[in-house]
Design an enzyme around this catalytic site. Structure first.
Site, PDB file in Angstrom:
ATOM      1  CE  LYS A  22     -64.610  52.450 -23.550  1.00  0.00           C
ATOM      2  NZ  LYS A  22     -63.361  52.923 -24.588  1.00  0.00           N
ATOM      3  CE1 TYR A  62     -66.492  50.250 -28.564  1.00  0.00           C
ATOM      4  CE2 TYR A  62     -66.121  48.371 -27.063  1.00  0.00           C
ATOM      5  CZ  TYR A  62     -66.114  49.682 -27.250  1.00  0.00           C
ATOM      6  OH  TYR A  62     -65.859  50.762 -26.375  1.00  0.00           O
ATOM      7  NE  ARG A 102     -69.879  60.532 -28.501  1.00  0.00           N
ATOM      8  CZ  ARG A 102     -69.050  59.543 -29.117  1.00  0.00           C
ATOM      9  NH1 ARG A 102     -69.200  58.283 -28.593  1.00  0.00           N
ATOM     10  NH2 ARG A 102     -68.050  59.940 -29.882  1.00  0.00           N
ATOM     11  CB  THR A 108     -61.905  59.350 -29.095  1.00  0.00           C
ATOM     12  OG1 THR A 108     -63.121  59.371 -29.621  1.00  0.00           O
ATOM     13  CG2 THR A 108     -61.521  57.746 -28.880  1.00  0.00           C
ATOM     14  CG  ASN A 139     -61.721  55.959 -24.013  1.00  0.00           C
ATOM     15  OD1 ASN A 139     -62.111  54.998 -23.541  1.00  0.00           O
ATOM     16  ND2 ASN A 139     -61.574  56.354 -25.396  1.00  0.00           N
ATOM     17  CG  HIS A 142     -69.191  52.924 -25.075  1.00  0.00           C
ATOM     18  ND1 HIS A 142     -68.807  53.236 -26.241  1.00  0.00           N
ATOM     19  CD2 HIS A 142     -70.717  52.967 -25.307  1.00  0.00           C
ATOM     20  CE1 HIS A 142     -69.857  53.053 -27.386  1.00  0.00           C
ATOM     21  NE2 HIS A 142     -70.915  53.134 -26.557  1.00  0.00           N
ATOM     22  CD  GLU A 153     -73.686  51.864 -28.388  1.00  0.00           C
ATOM     23  OE1 GLU A 153     -73.748  52.420 -27.619  1.00  0.00           O
ATOM     24  OE2 GLU A 153     -72.767  52.247 -29.527  1.00  0.00           O
TER      25      GLU A 153
END
Ligand code: ADP
Length: 172
Positions: A22, A62, A102, A108, A139, A142, A153
């Site tokens: 990000k 999103y 993940r 998150t 954060n 993604h 995505e």
């Protein structure tokens, strides 16, 4: 189980997942560090680019789902904070890659993310802080949440022809 069937099973577990470094991660010069962590887990980069996305791309990425889960105000903040700022988009390939990435990324909320995860090691901000600042929670990264999201995505950020197929040394 025959070896043929075992192999079929293994191939089915091979997944592609989308990672976005990000704008806060890019501005903090964390690109190399993040890619290194994921590559060290033997995850294979099959596509990568730096992009300055339009608000339309962020709005598509999103989707309605984030508005339902987190509220339309969060989606608006994401579009505002992400658009027109450089991000790095990467597709990783690996066995159960979606879940594994993940796990390496962490919770998150960086405040809650465990040490050893990317969000836990490189951030500490909380949802409360994001609220007070009226920003999307910074954060760093993604990562796709499930198979359906990963497919959707990846198709937003890459054309099919941009995904490279090759054997890494571990597979050769
Ligand atoms: P994740 O990125 O871990 O999959 P979500 O899909 O739920 O999490 O949310 C997407 C992003 O929206 C988060 O990574 C974070 O940057 C931002 N976000 C989520 N909830 C909030 C919130 N309450 N306030 C500000 N930003 C938020």
């Amino acid at each position: 189980m025959s070896s043929g069937l075992k192999l079929q099973g293994r191939i089915k577990m091979l997944e592609h997942t989308l990672v976005l470094i990000k704008p806060d991660g890019v501005r903090r010069h964390l690109i190399g560090e993040i890619l290194a962590r994921l590559e060290k887990a033997c995850l294979k980069i099959v596509a990568m680019k730096m992009v300055i996305p339009s608000p339309e791309i962020i709005n598509t990425h999103y989707s309605e789902d984030i508005a339902k889960r987190r509220g339309e105000h969060v989606r608006k903040k994401l579009v505002n904070d992400f658009s027109n700022r450089p991000v790095v988009a990467v597709v990783f390939e690996g066995v159960s890659a979606i879940e594994v990435v993940r796990k390496i990324v962490g919770d998150t909320e960086p405040k809650k993310a465990l040490p050893g995860t990317i969000r836990g090691d490189y951030g500490h901000y909380s949802f409360d802080y994001a609220d007070v600042k009226n920003i999307a929670l910074p954060n760093i990264i993604h990562a796709s949440g499930n198979k359906q999201d990963a497919e959707r995505e990846i198709s937003i950020w890459f054309s099919k022809s941009e995904l490279c197929s090759y054997k890494s040394i571990h597979e050769a």
